[in-house]
Design a protein around this motif. Structure first.
Motif, PDB file in Angstrom:
ATOM      1  N   LYS A   1     -11.409   5.044   7.816  1.00  0.00           N
ATOM      2  CA  LYS A   1     -11.862   5.075   6.424  1.00  0.00           C
ATOM      3  C   LYS A   1     -10.732   4.656   5.481  1.00  0.00           C
ATOM      4  CE  LYS A   1     -15.410   8.653   7.028  1.00  0.00           C
ATOM      5  NZ  LYS A   1     -15.797  10.053   6.698  1.00  0.00           N
ATOM      6  N   VAL A   2      -9.522   5.070   5.795  1.00  0.00           N
ATOM      7  CA  VAL A   2      -8.364   4.675   4.985  1.00  0.00           C
ATOM      8  C   VAL A   2      -8.148   3.170   5.080  1.00  0.00           C
ATOM      9  CG1 VAL A   2      -5.861   4.851   4.764  1.00  0.00           C
ATOM     10  CG2 VAL A   2      -7.224   6.918   5.117  1.00  0.00           C
ATOM     11  N   LYS A   3      -8.228   2.633   6.286  1.00  0.00           N
ATOM     12  CA  LYS A   3      -8.068   1.193   6.472  1.00  0.00           C
ATOM     13  C   LYS A   3      -9.116   0.419   5.667  1.00  0.00           C
ATOM     14  CE  LYS A   3      -6.043   1.215  11.141  1.00  0.00           C
ATOM     15  NZ  LYS A   3      -6.253   0.812  12.560  1.00  0.00           N
ATOM     16  N   ASP A   4     -10.367   0.886   5.716  1.00  0.00           N
ATOM     17  CA  ASP A   4     -11.449   0.217   4.974  1.00  0.00           C
ATOM     18  C   ASP A   4     -11.168   0.252   3.474  1.00  0.00           C
ATOM     19  OD1 ASP A   4     -12.743  -0.215   7.376  1.00  0.00           O
ATOM     20  OD2 ASP A   4     -14.126   1.473   7.152  1.00  0.00           O
ATOM     21  N   THR A   5     -10.631   1.370   3.010  1.00  0.00           N
ATOM     22  CA  THR A   5     -10.332   1.540   1.588  1.00  0.00           C
ATOM     23  C   THR A   5      -9.201   0.618   1.158  1.00  0.00           C
ATOM     24  OG1 THR A   5     -11.094   3.841   1.661  1.00  0.00           O
ATOM     25  CG2 THR A   5      -9.648   3.230  -0.158  1.00  0.00           C
ATOM     26  N   PHE A   6      -8.158   0.535   1.962  1.00  0.00           N
ATOM     27  CA  PHE A   6      -7.067  -0.388   1.669  1.00  0.00           C
ATOM     28  C   PHE A   6      -7.555  -1.838   1.693  1.00  0.00           C
ATOM     29  CE2 PHE A   6      -3.548   2.676   3.119  1.00  0.00           C
ATOM     30  CZ  PHE A   6      -3.114   2.883   1.819  1.00  0.00           C
TER      31      PHE A   6
ATOM     32  N   LYS B   1       0.822  -1.200   0.000  1.00  0.00           N
ATOM     33  CA  LYS B   1       0.000   0.000   0.000  1.00  0.00           C
ATOM     34  C   LYS B   1       0.860   1.254   0.000  1.00  0.00           C
ATOM     35  CE  LYS B   1      -3.457  -2.833   0.371  1.00  0.00           C
ATOM     36  NZ  LYS B   1      -4.309  -3.129  -0.820  1.00  0.00           N
ATOM     37  N   ALA B   2       0.265   2.360  -0.472  1.00  0.00           N
ATOM     38  CA  ALA B   2       0.996   3.617  -0.555  1.00  0.00           C
ATOM     39  C   ALA B   2       0.048   4.790  -0.339  1.00  0.00           C
ATOM     40  CB  ALA B   2       1.695   3.741  -1.910  1.00  0.00           C
ATOM     41  N   LEU B   3       0.644   5.937  -0.018  1.00  0.00           N
ATOM     42  CA  LEU B   3      -0.122   7.160   0.240  1.00  0.00           C
ATOM     43  C   LEU B   3       0.329   8.268  -0.700  1.00  0.00           C
ATOM     44  CD1 LEU B   3      -1.999   9.001   1.963  1.00  0.00           C
ATOM     45  CD2 LEU B   3      -0.029   9.387   3.471  1.00  0.00           C
ATOM     46  N   ALA B   4      -0.647   8.970  -1.264  1.00  0.00           N
ATOM     47  CA  ALA B   4      -0.381  10.185  -2.034  1.00  0.00           C
ATOM     48  C   ALA B   4      -1.011  11.365  -1.303  1.00  0.00           C
ATOM     49  CB  ALA B   4      -0.949  10.067  -3.448  1.00  0.00           C
ATOM     50  N   TRP B   5      -0.206  12.363  -1.049  1.00  0.00           N
ATOM     51  CA  TRP B   5      -0.694  13.604  -0.442  1.00  0.00           C
ATOM     52  C   TRP B   5      -1.077  14.546  -1.574  1.00  0.00           C
ATOM     53  CZ3 TRP B   5       3.074  17.475   2.388  1.00  0.00           C
ATOM     54  CH2 TRP B   5       2.327  18.558   2.881  1.00  0.00           C
ATOM     55  N   LEU B   6      -2.358  14.904  -1.640  1.00  0.00           N
ATOM     56  CA  LEU B   6      -2.852  15.791  -2.694  1.00  0.00           C
ATOM     57  C   LEU B   6      -2.772  17.235  -2.215  1.00  0.00           C
ATOM     58  CD1 LEU B   6      -4.237  16.477  -5.357  1.00  0.00           C
ATOM     59  CD2 LEU B   6      -6.429  15.896  -4.301  1.00  0.00           C
ATOM     60  N   ILE B   7      -2.006  18.032  -2.946  1.00  0.00           N
ATOM     61  CA  ILE B   7      -1.787  19.428  -2.578  1.00  0.00           C
ATOM     62  C   ILE B   7      -2.451  20.340  -3.594  1.00  0.00           C
ATOM     63  CG2 ILE B   7      -0.032  21.217  -2.316  1.00  0.00           C
ATOM     64  CD1 ILE B   7       1.879  19.004  -1.366  1.00  0.00           C
TER      65      ILE B   7
END
Length: 256
Positions: A214-219, A18-24
């Motif tokens: 919510k992030v956990k559920d999405t992953f 899994k990975a995270l993108a920070w949207l700026i």
């Protein structure tokens, strides 16, 4: 290394990591010093990607902002998430070449792509052909208004799957499910799970992800990359929580 972003995204999908993108949103950067400190903090926590862009940008200073990010961490991939063709910078590492396949607006299916294609051909950006699917997040969002499209129902996974399959058959290599900035509810796990089981492609999911649960559920449903924008604006520590969770999750996969 060429195609570094492509290789990372496809490895995530293949390995189940899994990975995270920070949207700026460039317009929401108020003070350079505090922004640089935030980027430095996220870099130290091994943030995977920065997405930069928005539905509407009033200040055209993408070059300056990306240069600032690169001064902190030259290896952190900065990927354009453009709302229009004016949101372009040669200083980025890649661009989500978005085709809004959930809508019927020809300008966002192919029109703007034709305009920007010659410029991209001359650039060094990694071009990531992405099927962009807008999903109903329970509230009208900026992307609804700007794109003039109706989002996919959040309770109709069969429609989402059919749309994703069509995009895959057209040759799109990545898929971005978005409930939109400020969504009340994120993309449903059922839709994510159904699409993940139907296509072999990296799956990016954003919109309405303002809590760790919510992030956990999405992953858990099958997202390879989660995108957090508004949630980070309200609470930057959410990014820290998610990155710590990802670290533990990916570490367990390495051990197994």
């Amino acid at each position: 290394m060429r195609n570094k972003i492509e290789q990372k995204l496809k490895a995530l999908s293949k390995e189940g990591k899994k990975a995270l993108a920070w949207l700026i949103d460039p317009d929401k950067i108020v003070e350079d010093f505090s922004f640089l400190e935030q980027v430095r903090e996220m870099s130290q926590l091994n943030l995977d990607f920065i997405f930069i862009g928005g539905s509407l940008i009033e200040k055209n200073d993408l070059d300056r902002i990306i240069k600032m990010i690169k001064e902190v961490d030259s290896d952190l991939p900065v990927i354009l998430f453009p709302g229009s063709v004016i949101q372009f910078s040669n200083h980025a590492d890649g661009i989500l070449f978005l085709s809004l396949i959930s809508g019927r607006n020809p300008d966002l299916l192919i029109g703007q792509h034709v305009t920007i294609a010659p410029l991209l051909a001359k650039s060094k950006l990694e071009v990531l052909p992405t099927g962009y699917m807008l999903v109903d997040g329970g509230v009208a969002t900026s992307v609804n208004y700007i794109s003039q499209t109706i989002p996919l129902p959040n309770h109709k996974p069969e429609l989402a799957v059919a749309t994703a399959l069509a995009g895959a058959f057209l040759g799109l290599q990545y898929f971005y499910l978005d409930a939109g900035s400020g969504a009340k509810i994120p993309v449903s796990p059922k839709i994510i799970d159904s699409i993940k089981k139907s296509i072999q492609a990296p799956l990016i999911v954003g919109g309405g992800l303002d809590t760790l649960q919510k992030v956990k559920d999405t992953f858990h449903a099958g997202a390879d990359v989660v995108v957090i924008g508004n949630g980070a604006e309200k609470n930057l520590s959410l990014l820290t929580e998610v990155l710590e969770y990802i670290h533990v999750l990916n570490l367990s996969l390495n051990i197994n």
